[in-house]
Write an enzyme that holds these catalytic residues in place. Structure first.
Site, PDB file in Angstrom:
ATOM      1  CD  GLU A 127      -2.672  -1.338   2.501  1.00 18.87           C
ATOM      2  OE1 GLU A 127      -2.542  -0.484   3.410  1.00 18.87           O
ATOM      3  OE2 GLU A 127      -3.500  -2.266   2.532  1.00 18.87           O
ATOM      4  CD  GLU A 361       7.579 -11.839  -4.478  1.00 20.37           C
ATOM      5  OE1 GLU A 361       7.193 -10.928  -5.233  1.00 20.37           O
ATOM      6  OE2 GLU A 361       6.860 -12.787  -4.138  1.00 20.37           O
TER       7      GLU A 361
HETATM    8  C1  LIG Z   1       8.272  -3.135 -10.135  1.00 17.78           C
HETATM    9  C2  LIG Z   1       7.659  -3.479  -8.811  1.00 17.78           C
HETATM   10  C3  LIG Z   1       6.744  -4.524  -8.747  1.00 17.78           C
HETATM   11  C4  LIG Z   1       6.116  -4.833  -7.535  1.00 17.78           C
HETATM   12  N1  LIG Z   1       5.157  -5.823  -7.504  1.00 17.78           N
HETATM   13  C5  LIG Z   1       4.413  -5.985  -6.376  1.00 17.78           C
HETATM   14  C6  LIG Z   1       3.277  -6.873  -6.376  1.00 17.78           C
HETATM   15  O1  LIG Z   1       2.982  -7.542  -7.375  1.00 17.78           O
HETATM   16  N2  LIG Z   1       2.535  -6.954  -5.239  1.00 17.78           N
HETATM   17  C7  LIG Z   1       2.822  -6.231  -4.120  1.00 17.78           C
HETATM   18  O2  LIG Z   1       2.094  -6.346  -3.141  1.00 17.78           O
HETATM   19  N3  LIG Z   1       3.891  -5.397  -4.096  1.00 17.78           N
HETATM   20  C8  LIG Z   1       4.686  -5.254  -5.193  1.00 17.78           C
HETATM   21  N4  LIG Z   1       5.753  -4.385  -5.190  1.00 17.78           N
HETATM   22  C9  LIG Z   1       6.043  -3.629  -3.972  1.00 17.78           C
HETATM   23  C10 LIG Z   1       7.306  -4.100  -3.277  1.00 17.78           C
HETATM   24  O3  LIG Z   1       7.147  -5.388  -2.754  1.00 17.78           O
HETATM   25  C11 LIG Z   1       7.666  -3.051  -2.215  1.00 17.78           C
HETATM   26  O4  LIG Z   1       8.088  -1.884  -2.893  1.00 17.78           O
HETATM   27  C12 LIG Z   1       8.736  -3.538  -1.271  1.00 17.78           C
HETATM   28  O5  LIG Z   1       8.253  -4.564  -0.442  1.00 17.78           O
HETATM   29  C13 LIG Z   1       9.307  -2.414  -0.374  1.00 17.78           C
HETATM   30  O6  LIG Z   1       8.288  -1.685   0.224  1.00 17.78           O
HETATM   31  P1  LIG Z   1       8.294  -0.078   0.145  1.00 17.78           P
HETATM   32  O7  LIG Z   1       8.487   0.288  -1.279  1.00 17.78           O
HETATM   33  O8  LIG Z   1       7.077   0.431   0.831  1.00 17.78           O
HETATM   34  O9  LIG Z   1       9.582   0.357   0.932  1.00 17.78           O
HETATM   35  P2  LIG Z   1       9.700   0.628   2.518  1.00 17.78           P
HETATM   36  O10 LIG Z   1       9.102  -0.497   3.266  1.00 17.78           O
HETATM   37  O11 LIG Z   1       9.200   2.000   2.803  1.00 17.78           O
HETATM   38  O12 LIG Z   1      11.276   0.595   2.701  1.00 17.78           O
HETATM   39  C14 LIG Z   1      12.120   1.678   2.303  1.00 17.78           C
HETATM   40  C15 LIG Z   1      13.554   1.299   2.612  1.00 17.78           C
HETATM   41  O13 LIG Z   1      13.702   1.064   4.015  1.00 17.78           O
HETATM   42  C16 LIG Z   1      14.181  -0.245   4.245  1.00 17.78           C
HETATM   43  N5  LIG Z   1      13.550  -0.810   5.437  1.00 17.78           N
HETATM   44  C17 LIG Z   1      12.229  -0.841   5.757  1.00 17.78           C
HETATM   45  N6  LIG Z   1      12.042  -1.472   6.918  1.00 17.78           N
HETATM   46  C18 LIG Z   1      13.266  -1.855   7.352  1.00 17.78           C
HETATM   47  C19 LIG Z   1      13.744  -2.569   8.495  1.00 17.78           C
HETATM   48  N7  LIG Z   1      12.902  -3.058   9.420  1.00 17.78           N
HETATM   49  N8  LIG Z   1      15.073  -2.774   8.621  1.00 17.78           N
HETATM   50  C20 LIG Z   1      15.933  -2.310   7.672  1.00 17.78           C
HETATM   51  N9  LIG Z   1      15.547  -1.647   6.573  1.00 17.78           N
HETATM   52  C21 LIG Z   1      14.226  -1.423   6.408  1.00 17.78           C
HETATM   53  C22 LIG Z   1      13.811  -1.032   3.008  1.00 17.78           C
HETATM   54  O14 LIG Z   1      14.650  -2.154   2.851  1.00 17.78           O
HETATM   55  C23 LIG Z   1      14.013   0.018   1.924  1.00 17.78           C
HETATM   56  O15 LIG Z   1      15.375   0.100   1.612  1.00 17.78           O
HETATM   57  C24 LIG Z   1       6.437  -4.101  -6.369  1.00 17.78           C
HETATM   58  C25 LIG Z   1       7.388  -3.076  -6.440  1.00 17.78           C
HETATM   59  C26 LIG Z   1       7.982  -2.758  -7.635  1.00 17.78           C
HETATM   60  C27 LIG Z   1       8.974  -1.616  -7.667  1.00 17.78           C
END
Ligand SMILES: Cc1cc2nc3c(=O)[nH]c(=O)nc-3n(C[C@H](O)[C@H](O)[C@H](O)COP(=O)(O)OP(=O)(O)OC[C@H]3O[C@@H](n4cnc5c(N)ncnc54)[C@H](O)[C@@H]3O)c2cc1C
Length: 379
Positions: A127, A361
């Site tokens: 989300e 993922e």
């Molecule tokens: C091309 C693409 C396809 C995708 N396909 C899907 C899909 O089909 N279905 C779906 O549901 N999602 C999908 N996603 C979403 C994807 O899984 C998320 O972007 C990903 O899980 C990271 O979440 P976020 O972007 O909110 O980053 P955030 O959670 O905000 O993280 C930002 C940064 O902080 C770091 N971070 C966060 N928490 C911690 C922690 N506890 N310790 C250390 N570091 C941390 C992360 O590693 C990252 O570097 C897709 C994303 C992309 C770009």
């Protein structure tokens, strides 16, 4: 005795996918990158040949093959082209949740349509405010007598605007991992709206933001048990992370092979690039990492087939293969010099397409978190 060789069936699948991908995908990679649209015709061709959802049961249109076969298929598809290959390999994203937790009716009505090439599928977890911390999703499903009313927003959903159906994770109670449920939702239903997101790479993938406004979902479309969505998701990730590892291993192999060939042909200072040790060592490192990633990905898949999925190994396979793909594609561009930066050569596209591997993922940071929790006995 340890045996690292593929059996006859695995070798035959590998050869068949390679032949298809070399002929139908590889020559057109740049064209598809520029078209920036989902390669439906290639998806359908791959489906017809049994390369989509090969591990799904035969009674639901799959081939009933093992998970290792599916991993080998993914590797060959992205080796031929990072963009089109991974678009086809990601078409089954919604299927595992139905394979393991869906009712017979859900499998028949939804899952069975994917291996035949009728539709792609999707899974919507992320989300706008919640990504890595999947247990914190806010999209809410409220129970009514005749079904559920769902409101919320999902983002970055692969195949979210091109699939006929998606698996949707929503909050059905409380505010932690114990109050999440999975639903199978038809994208034509009133209240479902998806719009594509522009990206750095994977230009022919559909990646969508989905808005859910008073979306009505019948009781029959709850997947498995109410409030069990997070546990189902953990099972899903055990396997999907191996598949993402396989997709990115294929990307690494494709970039390495192109760089190796170029290094043998291109000359500087009177000799082929590969005779300069600085270049030869880059290729040696690529080879080393690819072989190590292969062992991780294929062992993790093999464990799934033995009924012993290993969450730490699935995460390690995803982590290492995706980071390998980022490193290998970076160095491939370097080996191509100026031509590596040009759209004339494939490695530029491989470099852009590899980058997301360490993000989706579950990011690399989250994979390290999972592995560290497993090895310290906390998970
Ligand atoms: C091309 C693409 C396809 C995708 N396909 C899907 C899909 O089909 N279905 C779906 O549901 N999602 C999908 N996603 C979403 C994807 O899984 C998320 O972007 C990903 O899980 C990271 O979440 P976020 O972007 O909110 O980053 P955030 O959670 O905000 O993280 C930002 C940064 O902080 C770091 N971070 C966060 N928490 C911690 C922690 N506890 N310790 C250390 N570091 C941390 C992360 O590693 C990252 O570097 C897709 C994303 C992309 C770009």
């Amino acid at each position: 005795m340890m045996d690292f060789s593929l059996n006859e069936e695995h070798r035959m699948i590998q050869e068949a996918v390679r032949e298809f991908a070399e002929k139908e995908i590889k020559p057109y990679g740049r064209e598809w990158d520029e078209r920036q649209e989902y390669p439906f015709e290639l998806f359908r061709k791959a489906a017809k040949l049994g390369f989509v959802g090969a591990d799904l049961p035969e009674e639901y249109g799959g081939q009933g093959l093992d998970y290792l076969s599916s991993a080998l298929i993914c590797i060959e598809l992205t080796r031929a082209d990072s963009n089109v290959g991974s678009a086809i390999a990601s078409s089954t994203l919604g299927c595992p949740m139905l394979k393991y937790f869906g009712s017979d009716e859900q499998k028949e009505a939804y899952m069975a349509r994917v291996p035949g090439g009728e539709t792609t599928s999707a899974i919507a977890i992320t989300e706008p405010d919640v990504g890595s911390d999947a247990a914190g999703i806010k999209t809410r499903a409220e129970k009514r007598d005749d079904g559920w009313i769902i409101n919320g927003t999902k983002t970055f959903i692969t195949n979210g605007s091109i699939s006929d159906w998606i698996i949707l994770l929503a909050r059905t109670s409380g505010n932690d991992y114990r109050g999440i449920s999975a639903f199978v939702v038809e994208t034509s239903w009133k209240g479902y709206d998806a719009k594509p997101i522009k990206k750095m790479g994977l230009s022919c993938h559909d990646t969508a933001e989905i808005s859910l406004k008073d979306l009505f979902v019948p009781h029959d479309n709850l997947v498995g048990r109410e409030n069990h969505g997070f546990y189902q998701l953990m099972r899903f990730f055990n396997e999907s992370r191996i598949m993402v590892g396989a997709i990115h291993l294929g990307i690494a192999i494709g970039a390495y092979e192109r760089a190796l060939q170029y290094a043998k042909e291109r000359r500087s200072f009177g000799k082929p690039l590969i005779e300069h040790q600085a270049i030869a060592f880059k290729l040696a490192d690529m080879y080393r990492d690819i072989e190590a990633a292969k062992l991780l990905v294929l062992k993790a898949a093999w464990l799934v087939d033995r009924g012993e999925p290993d969450p730490a190994l699935s995460s390690a396979a995803k982590l290492f293969a995706t980071e390998t793909a980022v490193r290998v594609t970076y160095e491939a561009v370097q080996i191509f010099g100026g031509y590596g930066f040009s759209r004339e050569y494939d490695v530029e596209r491989y470099y852009r397409d590899a980058r997301v591997g360490t993000i989706y993922e579950g990011t690399s940071e989250i994979q390290r978190l999972i592995i560290s929790r497993v090895i310290s006995g906390k998970l």
